[in-house]
Write an enzyme that holds these catalytic residues in place. Structure first.
Site, mmCIF file in Angstrom:
data_model
loop_
_atom_site.group_PDB
_atom_site.id
_atom_site.type_symbol
_atom_site.label_atom_id
_atom_site.label_comp_id
_atom_site.label_asym_id
_atom_site.label_seq_id
_atom_site.Cartn_x
_atom_site.Cartn_y
_atom_site.Cartn_z
ATOM 1 N N SER A 265 -27.717 -19.982 -1.665
ATOM 2 C CA SER A 265 -26.803 -21.064 -1.287
ATOM 3 C C SER A 265 -25.372 -20.543 -1.294
ATOM 4 C CB SER A 265 -26.908 -22.218 -2.281
ATOM 5 O OG SER A 265 -26.400 -21.819 -3.540
ATOM 6 N N ASP A 266 -24.543 -21.110 -0.435
ATOM 7 C CA ASP A 266 -23.112 -20.911 -0.640
ATOM 8 C C ASP A 266 -22.764 -21.564 -1.976
ATOM 9 O OD1 ASP A 266 -20.437 -20.318 -0.452
ATOM 10 O OD2 ASP A 266 -20.192 -21.038 1.599
ATOM 11 N N TRP A 267 -21.607 -21.243 -2.487
ATOM 12 C CA TRP A 267 -21.240 -21.634 -3.855
ATOM 13 C C TRP A 267 -21.118 -23.163 -3.975
ATOM 14 C CZ3 TRP A 267 -22.589 -17.120 -3.296
ATOM 15 C CH2 TRP A 267 -22.496 -16.155 -4.295
ATOM 16 N N GLY A 268 -22.132 -23.757 -4.556
ATOM 17 C CA GLY A 268 -22.130 -25.211 -4.690
ATOM 18 C C GLY A 268 -22.713 -25.936 -3.487
ATOM 19 N N ALA A 269 -23.336 -25.213 -2.586
ATOM 20 C CA ALA A 269 -23.899 -25.864 -1.389
ATOM 21 C C ALA A 269 -25.323 -26.368 -1.612
ATOM 22 C CB ALA A 269 -23.872 -24.897 -0.203
#
Ligand code: NOJ
Length: 837
Positions: A265-269
């Protein structure tokens, strides 16, 4: 009947589009890795490794230990029992972020402007070497999302070009280079993160054909090149978040494109636990998420979900296997060195575990990883410069009697090149944008510095006027100079922070810091004004192009640390310019036909109603005359084109992939006794770390798992897709169906390199006028000729058919256009229709 990859529902009676009209159709189960071309050996090693793991060890590979919890941008857990260190993931993509003694490379958009496969490859390799030397396992790059739909898009410069073919070649070469160095590349952001405004909520809505022919195209090239990881993006796609979008992850990436690596995941996605796992996410970054008892959607929560049967064993095994297969594929088992830097501390000593400020030790060993990369950076810097205008042989300069260098963009930042955190300022010369794609400069050669040293050697009188705002002063400074060189710029970046009202995306397409007035002031008094633009993309410069006193213009992109040397090499003719613009320069902000969405609400709807008509495809369709068209760029010499021949090659007929996958494999045995998933007694936990252990054997539903989507747990053999079959899609798509030859001759007086470009018209009523389908850099001495051979693949002449879910070469007549830009076509012919489709 095939299942439609992306439902595209438009109200027949109304042009008003509502959120619920764009729905991403579900696709379960998540395909399991199976090896395949380029992956078999890695798969076998990963299988051996994963088969030895316990459940918590598998989970530990999938979940980040928390934001800033350990040394790198992203850190997974480890497997101490087998001596396996945690994985270290680092930004990317233009240099190693957050460390020292690294290089800053030309940004993606500049690298693309070289149109040189070999330079792109060497850049990828050099980047990989630097990441490897710091002990990093995964480089968080390259970028092909955003592709560049919106010319104002804040992160376009991290990627290559709004043209999918050019982006596809660039990403493939970068991936190959980086992974050759023994580092896993991570192609990002998958997919349709085309603007920074509302990136965490926006829904990018589009149809299946646009997805395939435009946005997915370069990702397919990355997968075919063997990329080890993919980062899913912040946005929604047809109203489902990218990191739990089963169409994007399960159907397109893992089934159709047969991606064998892992999705992070992208950071916090990540927005869910069970759903994201069943939707094809393999690694949660940075690991922390909701305020549940684990502080994470995964970690102990994922262990619970496997133990209570929400997540089948085959799915957790597949996650671990994909992660380890990527690791082995690039030879990390042979090439690993210790992580020798901290992303969060500059001093030599400090906390190893920064989030909790514990574990004081030597965190920075200051390992110099720059190698000989400065010369490559200078070469790419120079060869990416696009000569936009050159009247009366104003360039190259030949020992002029005096030069006046004007503007802030020619100068050092007085506080040093790294003064602004993540480069969130535009002070001094611009050589990269802002955001997570930045790296610390080891040094930055400002244009004024390099030009002064050149002037000294030539006996040229040098003056340097630094202000953009004192226009009378600028006029006075250039009045008597034989050449005035004005430096101007335009910046953009990642939208977590705005700069001067630009929330990542540019709020307009004009020059920054009064650049237009500065050029006007200088050109009003100096008849030999040369304008150099450092920018993240197109700026509105028609008034500069048409100004009679502006004798030359150059786009110098975002060149990285050797900026001044690179531009000096071109201005003085040591490098004959060969760069071609990787995007279109319009005359007005509305010329591109799309705009940044500025809306409110939870999920603003960004409808990609233009389909695949972005950049030059839109200009061609709408009949808009650009300032400079896609692919444009001048040289100090001249080239002619002749002898076009087209030879159909005897390919085999295109075979849709058929049949079923094997059933989902499992590796090792999951100990169903929940007590085996408890932390060992008196384990010295690092505060705030995310661990894979469960809290309580009697509370295996604490993470809120429960009902799951139909089919998501099914590990039985699954239908393969017609357009699938191997990494990158059906291998038949890459069969060469035409060989196109053309002779290029250097008819000028200087050696130079021409970028010969091949465009194809697919001929249908809904097709763009032409699309780029080949290019080559041809180095020629004066009088020399060389033949260029373009290998046209089946994919290159095919269109996506949403009904059969496959590529087809349509019956429409197809043309071939060879030229020096998308609009300067030198030779043209039709494609015969006797190929096997
Ligand atoms: C968010 C960015 O979108 C991504 O590109 C980057 O890799 C991560 N942050 C980590 O810094």
């Amino acid at each position: 009947m095939f299942h439609l990859a992306l439902l595209y529902l438009l109200a027949a009676s109304s042009s008003c589009v509502h959120a619920q009209q764009y729905i991403s159709a579900p696709s379960y189960p998540s395909p399991w890795a199976s090896g395949g071309p380029g992956w078999d050996e890695a798969y076998a090693k990963a299988k051996d490794f994963v088969s030895q793991l316990t459940l918590v060890e598998k989970v530990n590979l999938t979940t980040g230990t928390g934001n800033q919890a350990d040394l790198c941008t992203g850190n997974t857990g480890s497997v101490p029992r087998l001596g396996f260190r945690h994985l270290c993931l680092q930004d990317g993509p233009n240099g190693v972020r957050y460390t020292d003694l690294n290089s800053v490379f030309p940004a993606g958009i500049s690298a693309a402007a070289t149109w040189s496969r070999s330079l792109l490859r060497r850049r990828g390799l050099a980047l990989g070497e630097e990441f490897r030397g710091k002990g990093i396992d995964v480089m968080l790059g390259p970028v092909v999302g955003p592709l560049g739909r919106d010319p104002a898009g804040g992160r376009n410069w991290e990627g290559f070009s709004p043209d999918p073919y050019l982006s596809g070649v660039a990403v493939a070469e970068t991936v190959k280079g980086t992974q050759e160095a023994g580092v896993v590349a991570c192609v990002k952001h998958y997919i349709l993160n085309e603007q920074e405004h509302f990136r965490s909520g926006i829904s990018s809505n589009l149809d299946d054909r646009t997805m395939h022919e435009l946005y997915l195209w370069p990702f397919a090239d990355a997968v075919r090149a063997g990329v080890g990881s993919v980062m899913c993006s912040y946005n929604r796609i047809n109203n489902t978040f990218a990191c739990e979008n089963t169409q994007a992850l399960n159907y397109l990436l893992k089934n159709e494109l047969s991606f064998q690596g892992f999705v992070m995941s992208d950071w916090g996605a990540q927005h869910s636990g069970a759903i994201s796992a069943l939707s094809g996410l393999d690694m949660a970054m940075p690991g922390d998420g909701p305020r549940n008892s684990y502080g994470s959607y995964w970690g102990g929560a994922l262990t619970e979900m496997v133990l209570n049967g929400t997540i089948p064993q085959w799915r957790i095994d597949d996650m671990a296997l994909r992660i380890m297969a990527a690791f082995y594929k690039v030879g990390r088992d042979m090439k690993r060195v210790d992580i020798n830097y901290s992303s969060w501390v500059n001093a030599t000593s400090g906390p190893r575990y920064f989030a909790s400020k514990t574990g004081n030790t030597t965190v920075n060993q200051h390992v110099n990883v720059q190698g000989e990369h400065s010369s490559l950076i200078r070469e790419i810097g120079a060869k990416s410069i696009v000569l936009l205008k050159n009247v009366g042989h104003s360039l190259p300069l030949r020992k002029p009697s005096s030069i006046a260098v004007i503007g802030e963009d020619a100068q050092d930042n007085p506080r040093g090149p790294n003064a602004c955190v993540d480069r969130i300022c535009n002070t001094g010369t611009l050589a990269m944008g802002w955001g997570s794609a930045t790296a610390e400069y080891p040094y930055l050669i400002a244009p004024a510095t390099a030009l002064e040293s050149q002037a000294k050697g030539d006996g040229t009188v040098f003056s340097n006027f630094k202000s953009n705002w004192d226009l009378p002063g600028a006029r006075a400074a250039v009045g008597n100079a034989s050449v005035a060189i004005v430096f101007v710029n335009a910046d953009a970046g990642e939208g977590y922070k705005d700069l001067d009202g630009n929330l990542g995306d540019r709020k307009n397409l004009t020059l920054w810091n009064g650049g237009d007035s500065l050029v006007e002031a200088v050109a009003s008094v100096n008849p030999n004004t040369i304008v150099v633009i450092h920018s993240v993309g197109p700026v509105l410069i028609d008034h500069i192009k048409t100004h009679p006193n502006v004798t030359a213009m150059l786009w110098a992109g975002l060149p990285g640390q050797e900026s001044g040397n690179a531009i000096t090499d071109v201005l003085y003719g040591r490098v004959n310019p060969q760069g071609k613009t990787p995007f279109t320069w319009g005359k007005h902000a509305g010329d591109w036909g799309v705009a940044t969405l500025n809306a409110t609400g939870i999920a603003p709807q960004q409808v990609f109603s233009e389909g695949s008509f972005i950049d030059y495809r839109h200009f061609d369709l709408a009949g808009i005359e650009p300032s400079f068209e896609f692919g444009f760029g001048l040289s100090y010499t001249n080239f002619t084109y002749s002898n076009l021949t087209i030879t159909p090659t005897n390919g085999t007929a295109y075979q849709p992939d058929t049949g079923k996958s094997a059933p989902a494999p499992t590796f090792g045995v999951v100990d169903r006794n929940a007590s085996s998933a408890l932390a060992p007694k008196s384990f010295p936990k690092v505060p705030r770390f995310i661990y894979p252990w469960i809290n309580d054997v009697n509370a295996l539903n604490s993470s809120g798992s429960g009902t799951v989507p139909a089919g998501s747990q099914d590990g039985s053999p699954q239908n393969l897709l017609p357009a699938g079959g191997a990494p990158g899609g059906n291998p038949g798509l890459y069969d060469i169906v035409y060989s196109i030859r053309v002779l290029i001759t250097n008819t000028g007086a200087l050696p130079g390199t021409e970028i010969a470009q091949l465009y194809v018209s697919l001929g249908g009523p809904d097709d763009p006028k032409v699309v780029l389908r080949g290019f080559d850099d041809v180095e020629l001495s004066p009088g020399q000729s060389k033949e260029v051979v373009f290998a046209v693949t089946r994919r290159d002449i095919s269109s996506w058919d949403p009904v059969t879910q496959n590529w087809i070469a349509s019956p429409y007549p197809k043309g071939v256009y060879i030229g020096t830009s998308s609009r300067q076509i030198m030779l043209h012919d039709n494609l015969s229709r006797d190929i096997l489709t």
